[in-house]
Design an enzyme around this catalytic site. Structure first.
Site, PDB file in Angstrom:
ATOM      1  N   GLU A 295       0.976  -1.000  -0.106  1.00 25.16           N
ATOM      2  CA  GLU A 295       0.105  -0.257  -0.022  1.00 25.16           C
ATOM      3  C   GLU A 295       0.825   1.200   0.115  1.00 25.16           C
ATOM      4  O   GLU A 295       1.831   1.120   0.749  1.00 25.16           O
ATOM      5  CB  GLU A 295      -0.696  -0.005   1.337  1.00 25.16           C
ATOM      6  CG  GLU A 295      -1.919   1.018   1.192  1.00 25.16           C
ATOM      7  CD  GLU A 295      -2.996   1.229   2.391  1.00 25.16           C
ATOM      8  OE1 GLU A 295      -2.609   0.177   3.424  1.00 25.16           O
ATOM      9  OE2 GLU A 295      -3.479   2.312   2.642  1.00 25.16           O
TER      10      GLU A 295
ATOM     11  N   ARG B 290       5.626 -12.766   9.712  1.00 25.75           N
ATOM     12  CA  ARG B 290       6.100 -11.674   9.414  1.00 25.75           C
ATOM     13  C   ARG B 290       7.632 -11.448  10.208  1.00 25.75           C
ATOM     14  O   ARG B 290       7.763 -12.115  11.020  1.00 25.75           O
ATOM     15  CB  ARG B 290       5.391 -10.439   9.545  1.00 25.75           C
ATOM     16  CG  ARG B 290       5.177 -10.279  11.109  1.00 25.75           C
ATOM     17  CD  ARG B 290       4.043  -9.155  11.618  1.00 25.75           C
ATOM     18  NE  ARG B 290       4.495  -7.742  10.934  1.00 25.75           N
ATOM     19  CZ  ARG B 290       4.223  -7.126  10.124  1.00 25.75           C
ATOM     20  NH1 ARG B 290       2.751  -7.521   9.632  1.00 25.75           N
ATOM     21  NH2 ARG B 290       4.313  -5.859   9.921  1.00 25.75           N
TER      22      ARG B 290
ATOM     23  N   LYS C  41       4.500   0.568   9.442  1.00 25.53           N
ATOM     24  CA  LYS C  41       4.699   2.006   8.956  1.00 25.53           C
ATOM     25  C   LYS C  41       4.109   3.160   9.623  1.00 25.53           C
ATOM     26  O   LYS C  41       4.663   4.103   9.608  1.00 25.53           O
ATOM     27  CB  LYS C  41       3.903   1.834   7.553  1.00 25.53           C
ATOM     28  CG  LYS C  41       4.619   1.110   6.445  1.00 25.53           C
ATOM     29  CD  LYS C  41       4.203   1.154   5.152  1.00 25.53           C
ATOM     30  CE  LYS C  41       3.100  -0.024   4.734  1.00 25.53           C
ATOM     31  NZ  LYS C  41       2.624   0.130   3.578  1.00 25.53           N
TER      32      LYS C  41
HETATM   33  P1  ATP Z   1       1.276  -1.877   8.252  1.00 25.42           P
HETATM   34  O1  ATP Z   1       2.781  -1.777   8.698  1.00 25.42           O
HETATM   35  O2  ATP Z   1       0.541  -0.529   7.899  1.00 25.42           O
HETATM   36  O3  ATP Z   1       0.682  -3.054   8.878  1.00 25.42           O
HETATM   37  P2  ATP Z   1       2.189  -3.488   6.124  1.00 25.42           P
HETATM   38  O4  ATP Z   1       3.558  -3.460   6.529  1.00 25.42           O
HETATM   39  O5  ATP Z   1       1.396  -4.526   5.981  1.00 25.42           O
HETATM   40  O6  ATP Z   1       1.649  -2.229   6.726  1.00 25.42           O
HETATM   41  P3  ATP Z   1       1.468  -3.510   2.995  1.00 25.42           P
HETATM   42  O7  ATP Z   1       1.982  -2.225   2.174  1.00 25.42           O
HETATM   43  O8  ATP Z   1       0.308  -3.846   3.053  1.00 25.42           O
HETATM   44  O9  ATP Z   1       2.147  -2.770   4.447  1.00 25.42           O
HETATM   45  O10 ATP Z   1       2.859  -4.502   2.914  1.00 25.42           O
HETATM   46  C1  ATP Z   1       2.962  -5.153   1.637  1.00 25.42           C
HETATM   47  C2  ATP Z   1       3.355  -6.454   1.525  1.00 25.42           C
HETATM   48  O11 ATP Z   1       4.680  -6.686   2.509  1.00 25.42           O
HETATM   49  C3  ATP Z   1       2.384  -7.421   2.352  1.00 25.42           C
HETATM   50  O12 ATP Z   1       2.177  -8.615   1.446  1.00 25.42           O
HETATM   51  C4  ATP Z   1       2.735  -7.678   3.810  1.00 25.42           C
HETATM   52  O13 ATP Z   1       2.087  -8.854   4.089  1.00 25.42           O
HETATM   53  C5  ATP Z   1       4.236  -7.748   3.480  1.00 25.42           C
HETATM   54  N1  ATP Z   1       4.746  -7.282   4.763  1.00 25.42           N
HETATM   55  C6  ATP Z   1       4.651  -6.307   5.494  1.00 25.42           C
HETATM   56  N2  ATP Z   1       5.457  -6.271   6.616  1.00 25.42           N
HETATM   57  C7  ATP Z   1       6.012  -7.424   6.664  1.00 25.42           C
HETATM   58  C8  ATP Z   1       7.071  -7.908   7.569  1.00 25.42           C
HETATM   59  N3  ATP Z   1       7.639  -7.293   8.547  1.00 25.42           N
HETATM   60  N4  ATP Z   1       7.355  -9.044   7.267  1.00 25.42           N
HETATM   61  C9  ATP Z   1       7.254  -9.755   6.191  1.00 25.42           C
HETATM   62  N5  ATP Z   1       6.187  -9.193   5.287  1.00 25.42           N
HETATM   63  C10 ATP Z   1       5.805  -8.038   5.516  1.00 25.42           C
END
Ligand code: ATP
Ligand code: MG
Length: 559
Positions: A34, A259, A269
């Site tokens: 996003e 994650r 974020k």
């Molecule tokens: P927020 O931190 O606001 O929850 P987000 O990190 O999930 O947002 P996205 O832009 O939705 O942000 O993430 C894009 C992709 O990265 C998604 O498929 C998410 O699953 C993956 N992702 C995000 N954070 C992690 C993480 N810490 N480890 C592995 N994958 C991640």
């Protein structure tokens, strides 16, 4: 991306699918950020996983912006995300997609669900929807608008789109089951009204799809085979499946993995944005940030980040990875590849009293003991030198093997010197050392076989280049900054000493011959690279990428 791949449970699923001839033998993955912030190291894990799978199984990898929320999203984030994904080496070729390009088709699918009697326009506010949803132990309450007729729903939904209703006054909801054990299945909201400009579609839309509704359709429209997401979405899978099933469209398989959580930092974020907004850091690319842009500015290489992602692997259990694992990935690489130079961070002057005034000579130094092809360089030597202040002690304890009055040490690549006198100012601070050298020890060894216990790095005073050096430590002083005391805030855990600026550092003149972007090892001190923003020819500024060893672990042990 040349790193060797370990297998993991997702690769096993894919290999089974390929064997069974599922998905017509295709493998198609995506990274769906996003655009509401910069990417961080957790995203790198997801990128490496998705891209690595596509590459290894001759599949395709899409970069898709999940831009369904106009309030938080900006073009700046789109641009930075593209730059970061490219920098990491993940190639989406011509497959760059935006969820906003699917808005019209999503709208069409919503009409289909309404026509099937599987969606309705609801006049409850979001608060009322939440209130009536019930809990795990309590069933939800059906909305009074749930039994609206199909024609009425079609008409109201069309009016929603036209902008006839105010923000929050209506939603479109899926008609599933208010008693469903999974709360997400209790008539979830599909569309909400938001009169807000979108960074790509402008004022074209005033209804925006919710994540669960949008995400499965995006995957379906792109023909994704394996939709990889983090564990929090496991409970969403049922809804993901329900939407695609009810529509009877192409249906990818969602698979969840753990994650990345990294110690001594935050990977959300929202929290990273707050650090930027409240100026706890200098920006998204502050070298202390766990963002891709921060790590890049600090001096990390794409290959070191990829090898980190490979090391941590992919599992189904959440855990916290130690920061040291990330640091080791860059240490291992730079130990092999970085040329060495000598730099004195906290200079103490040394005068070699028996070295003739005005004389200078060039000594030969090895550029990289790990890499014979890196060759050698010349290091100038003269009567006045600098050594590290902490390499001298007037009254040393037993285990201190460096310089002290009467003590002999080796100057790396140069001579043995013996300290004869420590000159002090009126306050008693040592301002200069007067030493003698042994001309027989040129190159650093004594012909009579006598040994010294310490070897120091040094620079010639008049040849040295003055530079600023920025030493970084963990951004947070506790392993899990998300754990806060009641009434506190995660910023309470910020490490006040995460940045130390050293203004008057002296480096051997060889750095004038290196490229600004070259990563160097300052002998005995760490790995450094010039700051791409703040460094210039006249006043070089170096970022410490990593220390030579894990000093933090040692400190923790001592405590
Ligand atoms: P927020 O931190 O606001 O929850 P987000 O990190 O999930 O947002 P996205 O832009 O939705 O942000 O993430 C894009 C992709 O990265 C998604 O498929 C998410 O699953 C993956 N992702 C995000 N954070 C992690 C993480 N810490 N480890 C592995 N994958 C991640
Ligand atoms: Mg997300």
């Amino acid at each position: 991306m040349e790193e060797k791949r370990k297998t993991n449970f997702i690769r096993e699923i894919i290999e089974k699918d390929l064997e069974a001839g599922k998905w017509d033998g295709r493998v198609c993955t995506r990274f769906p950020p996003e655009p509401n912030g910069y990417l961080h190291i957790g995203h790198a894990k997801s990128i490496c996983l998705n891209y690595g799978i596509a590459r290894d199984y001759r599949g395709t990898f899409n970069l898709r912006f999940d831009d369904t929320n106009p309030c938080a999203e900006e073009q700046e984030y789109v641009d930075s995300i593209k730059e970061d994904v490219k920098w990491l080496g993940a190639d989406w070729e011509e497959r760059l997609f935006f969820a906003s390009d699917y808005f019209e088709r999503m709208y069409g699918y919503a009409l289909r669900l309404i026509e099937k009697g599987k969606a309705y326009v609801c006049d409850q506010s979001l608060e009322e929807v939440r209130r009536d949803r019930g809990s795990i132990s309590e069933p939800g309450k059906e909305s009074p608008y749930r039994e609206r007729s199909v024609p009425e729903n079609l008409e109201l939904f069309a009016k929603m789109r036209k902008g006839e209703f105010s923000d929050g006054s209506k939603t479109l909801r899926a008609k599933i089951d208010m008693k469903h054990p999974n709360l997400l299945m209790r008539d979830p909201v599909m569309y909400r009204i938001l009169h807000a400009g979108h960074h790509r579609t402008g004022d074209e839309w005033c209804i925006y799809p919710m994540y669960d509704w949008a995400h499965g359709l995006e995957d379906s429209l792109e023909g994704i085979t394996h939709s990889l997401c983090t564990l929090e979405f496991a409970t969403h899978r049922e809804l993901y499946d329900w939407y695609l099933e009810e529509l009877g469209v192409y249906h990818p398989r969602q698979i969840e993995f753990a994650r990345l959580n990294l110690g001594h930092t935050v990977l959300s974020k929202r929290k990273l944005l707050l650090l930027v907004r409240e100026k706890h850091v200098s920006g998204w690319d502050d070298p202390r940030m766990p963002t891709i842009s921060g790590l890049r500015r600090r001096g990390y290489t794409p290959s070191s980040i990829r090898s980190f992602c490979e090391t941590i692997g992919v599992a189904r259990m959440n855990s916290i990875v130690d920061m040291v694992v990330l640091e080791n990935s860059i240490r291992e690489e730079l130990n092999r590849t970085a040329r060495r130079v000598m730099a004195v961070l906290d200079p103490l002057k040394v005068v070699i009293t028996n070295y003739p005034e005005g004389r200078e000579e060039s000594l030969e130094a090895v550029n990289n003991p790990e890499d014979g092809s890196a060759g050698t360089r010349k290091v100038p030597f003269s009567r006045e030198l600098y050594i590290e202040r902490k390499d001298f002690m007037e009254d040393p304890p037993k285990k201190f093997f460096r310089l002290a009055p009467g003590r002999e040490v080796r100057l790396r690549y140069a001579y043995f010197i013996t300290c004869r006198e420590a000159v002090k100012d009126e306050k008693g601070n040592v301002t200069e050392l007067r030493c003698t050298y042994d001309p027989e020890t040129r190159g650093g060894d004594a012909p009579d076989g006598r040994k010294v216990k310490g070897t120091l790095h040094w620079v010639s005073a008049k040849h040295a280049v003055k530079a600023e050096v920025r030493l970084y430590d963990h951004l947070f002083s506790v392993r899990d900054p998300n754990e806060v005391e009641e009434g506190g805030d995660f910023t309470d855990n910020l490490n006040p000493d995460s940045l130390k600026v050293v203004k008057d550092c002296r480096i051997e003149p060889f750095i004038k011959e290196t490229d600004k972007s070259e990563r160097l090892q300052f002998e005995r001190t760490g790995y450094f690279r010039q700051d791409p923003e703040d460094s210039s020819g006249e006043s070089p500024v170096f970022n410490r990428i990593a220390s030579l060893r894990d000093t933090w672990a040692k400190m923790q042990k001592k405590k």
